[in-house]
Design an enzyme around this catalytic site. Sequence first.
Site, mmCIF file in Angstrom:
data_model
loop_
_atom_site.group_PDB
_atom_site.id
_atom_site.type_symbol
_atom_site.label_atom_id
_atom_site.label_comp_id
_atom_site.label_asym_id
_atom_site.label_seq_id
_atom_site.Cartn_x
_atom_site.Cartn_y
_atom_site.Cartn_z
ATOM 1 N N HIS A 142 -16.447 -8.952 0.684
ATOM 2 C CA HIS A 142 -15.154 -9.214 0.169
ATOM 3 C C HIS A 142 -15.129 -8.694 -1.168
ATOM 4 C CE1 HIS A 142 -11.301 -11.558 1.144
ATOM 5 N NE2 HIS A 142 -11.060 -10.737 0.306
ATOM 6 N N GLY B 20 -17.829 8.988 11.949
ATOM 7 C CA GLY B 20 -17.078 9.714 13.140
ATOM 8 C C GLY B 20 -16.215 8.874 13.928
ATOM 9 N N TYR C 76 -9.289 -16.104 4.702
ATOM 10 C CA TYR C 76 -7.959 -16.370 4.982
ATOM 11 C C TYR C 76 -7.688 -17.312 5.974
ATOM 12 C CZ TYR C 76 -7.525 -11.299 3.208
ATOM 13 O OH TYR C 76 -7.890 -10.186 2.517
ATOM 14 N N GLY D 118 -1.827 -6.872 7.120
ATOM 15 C CA GLY D 118 -2.609 -7.755 6.356
ATOM 16 C C GLY D 118 -2.074 -9.031 6.664
ATOM 17 N N GLY E 214 -1.721 -0.539 8.653
ATOM 18 C CA GLY E 214 -2.175 -1.709 9.445
ATOM 19 C C GLY E 214 -1.282 -3.030 8.731
ATOM 20 N N MET F 143 -10.073 5.524 12.487
ATOM 21 C CA MET F 143 -9.493 4.263 12.106
ATOM 22 C C MET F 143 -8.016 4.459 11.890
ATOM 23 S SD MET F 143 -10.376 1.930 8.599
ATOM 24 C CE MET F 143 -9.378 0.643 8.226
ATOM 25 N N PRO F 144 -7.279 3.422 12.456
ATOM 26 C CA PRO F 144 -5.717 3.757 11.995
ATOM 27 C C PRO F 144 -5.379 3.647 10.456
ATOM 28 C CG PRO F 144 -6.137 1.982 13.608
ATOM 29 C CD PRO F 144 -7.525 2.352 12.946
HETATM 30 P P1 NAD Z 1 1.472 -6.290 -0.209
HETATM 31 O O1 NAD Z 1 1.515 -5.447 -1.527
HETATM 32 O O2 NAD Z 1 1.528 -5.881 1.120
HETATM 33 O O3 NAD Z 1 2.924 -7.071 -0.507
HETATM 34 C C1 NAD Z 1 3.190 -8.045 0.193
HETATM 35 C C2 NAD Z 1 4.512 -8.933 -0.333
HETATM 36 O O4 NAD Z 1 5.427 -8.035 -0.085
HETATM 37 C C3 NAD Z 1 4.903 -10.189 0.326
HETATM 38 O O5 NAD Z 1 5.515 -10.895 -0.506
HETATM 39 C C4 NAD Z 1 5.677 -9.718 1.631
HETATM 40 O O6 NAD Z 1 6.630 -10.647 1.741
HETATM 41 C C5 NAD Z 1 6.463 -8.646 0.795
HETATM 42 N N1 NAD Z 1 6.822 -7.618 1.732
HETATM 43 C C6 NAD Z 1 6.256 -6.914 2.834
HETATM 44 N N2 NAD Z 1 6.829 -5.778 3.339
HETATM 45 C C7 NAD Z 1 8.267 -5.779 2.701
HETATM 46 C C8 NAD Z 1 9.489 -5.197 2.834
HETATM 47 N N3 NAD Z 1 9.455 -4.114 3.644
HETATM 48 N N4 NAD Z 1 10.413 -5.356 2.208
HETATM 49 C C9 NAD Z 1 10.383 -6.318 1.216
HETATM 50 N N5 NAD Z 1 9.223 -7.348 0.923
HETATM 51 C C10 NAD Z 1 8.287 -6.792 1.580
HETATM 52 O O7 NAD Z 1 0.652 -7.663 -0.648
HETATM 53 P P2 NAD Z 1 -0.642 -8.447 0.209
HETATM 54 O O8 NAD Z 1 0.259 -8.558 1.361
HETATM 55 O O9 NAD Z 1 -0.966 -9.608 -0.607
HETATM 56 O O10 NAD Z 1 -1.661 -7.447 0.443
HETATM 57 C C11 NAD Z 1 -1.677 -6.702 1.749
HETATM 58 C C12 NAD Z 1 -3.107 -7.079 2.612
HETATM 59 O O11 NAD Z 1 -4.388 -6.701 1.725
HETATM 60 C C13 NAD Z 1 -3.191 -8.677 2.618
HETATM 61 O O12 NAD Z 1 -2.500 -9.199 3.474
HETATM 62 C C14 NAD Z 1 -4.593 -8.664 2.813
HETATM 63 O O13 NAD Z 1 -5.055 -8.494 4.335
HETATM 64 C C15 NAD Z 1 -5.302 -7.414 1.979
HETATM 65 N N6 NAD Z 1 -5.625 -7.829 0.741
HETATM 66 C C16 NAD Z 1 -7.131 -7.954 0.503
HETATM 67 C C17 NAD Z 1 -7.781 -8.265 -0.597
HETATM 68 C C18 NAD Z 1 -9.205 -8.133 -0.987
HETATM 69 O O14 NAD Z 1 -9.589 -8.490 -1.881
HETATM 70 N N7 NAD Z 1 -9.807 -7.423 -0.175
HETATM 71 C C19 NAD Z 1 -6.832 -9.095 -1.700
HETATM 72 C C20 NAD Z 1 -5.290 -9.087 -1.399
HETATM 73 C C21 NAD Z 1 -4.803 -8.583 -0.336
#
Ligand code: NAD
Length: 328
Positions: free
Chosen positions: A159, A63, A102, A72, A70, A66-67
Amino acid sequence: MLSRRQTLKSLAALSASLALPACQAQERQQQQAETSQTRSLASAAQTFHPFDFDKRTVKLNNGIDMPIIGIGVWTLTPEQAEKSVSVALKAGYRLIDTARMYRNEEAVGRAVRNSGIARKDIFITTKIYGSGDYSNAEAAINNRLKALGVDYIDLLLLHYPDQNDTQAWQVMEQFVRTGKIRAIGLSNYHRKTFSRIMEVASITPAVVQNEVHIYNQDKHTKEFLKSYGTQMEAWYPLGGRDSYGKGGKDILFAEPVIVTLAQKYRKTPAQILLRWQLQAANIAIPGSSNPAHIRENIAIFDFSLADAEMATISKLDKKTKFSTFGGE
Ligand code: NAD
């Protein structure tokens, strides 16, 4: 609302104009009403989408709202994370995705406190990591609250599947009951591992956060999650960064279907990829420390992809992950 007399009068007028007996006119009027009701139901069914695109939120299975977009902060240094979250909050983001792993939760907490935005209007996700945390979940969660400097966490995730995760889940449920966590979920879980958690769960996971992008749409897991009302959240929404040596963003940015749509809508490939995530009902948490990219990644609410375009992108699924993390 017409009175019975007015209805009969209008039926008589209708039958006169159509040169039909009154009973036939009544039948036709009823048929027309039924057809238009069926049409409007069909179009409502077609247009139903779990996301509220005006509020930019989705209602989770417990209920709470969540946005849907976001920031990361994986791989960002504390300095970068603090700056990026500040820029993001100014640009309208209200969801932040961090994790113990992180090592930037303190910086995220500082950016939230210094933003001037009420805590209740910001949604913070963090995660506990691996069997070390899972076997001592109470301390691990208390440390997350302390590191972030908050009274409560909006969403806490396991995680990845590891030993003692079922035990940790039950501890997470206790934190929900005491109001220290608003929602709990899983990351890198799929059918088998999710079902294992469900064997002990009295709270159904609200969210599953997995590697999801146009080449790895994880449709199987999404279909499976439907009966639990569990929301999919996409990590690597753009294809990811290079930390595992296989960052896929450049590959996805060059995908011809995406390039064509970017030209058509005068948007960047990143914006098309993120808009696709939202229309496909995946919460997206793109990562960046570049202020221009952070702003670009949320400027995706002034256009929409057509149904046929969504169908074309759906066919691009290759079931290939860019990361070796995350299991199957
Ligand atoms: P992403 O798919 O968001 O891509 C990030 C890459 O794209 C970076 O190199 C960034 O510099 C580039 N980028 C971002 N916006 C851009 C734009 N508008 N134009 C050009 N390049 C752009 O990958 P991510 O950051 O690794 O993943 C997103 C988030 O997901 C992470 O920050 C983290 O919070 C989460 N995550 C979770 C897990 C997990 O195991 N739960 C694993 C990986 C990531």
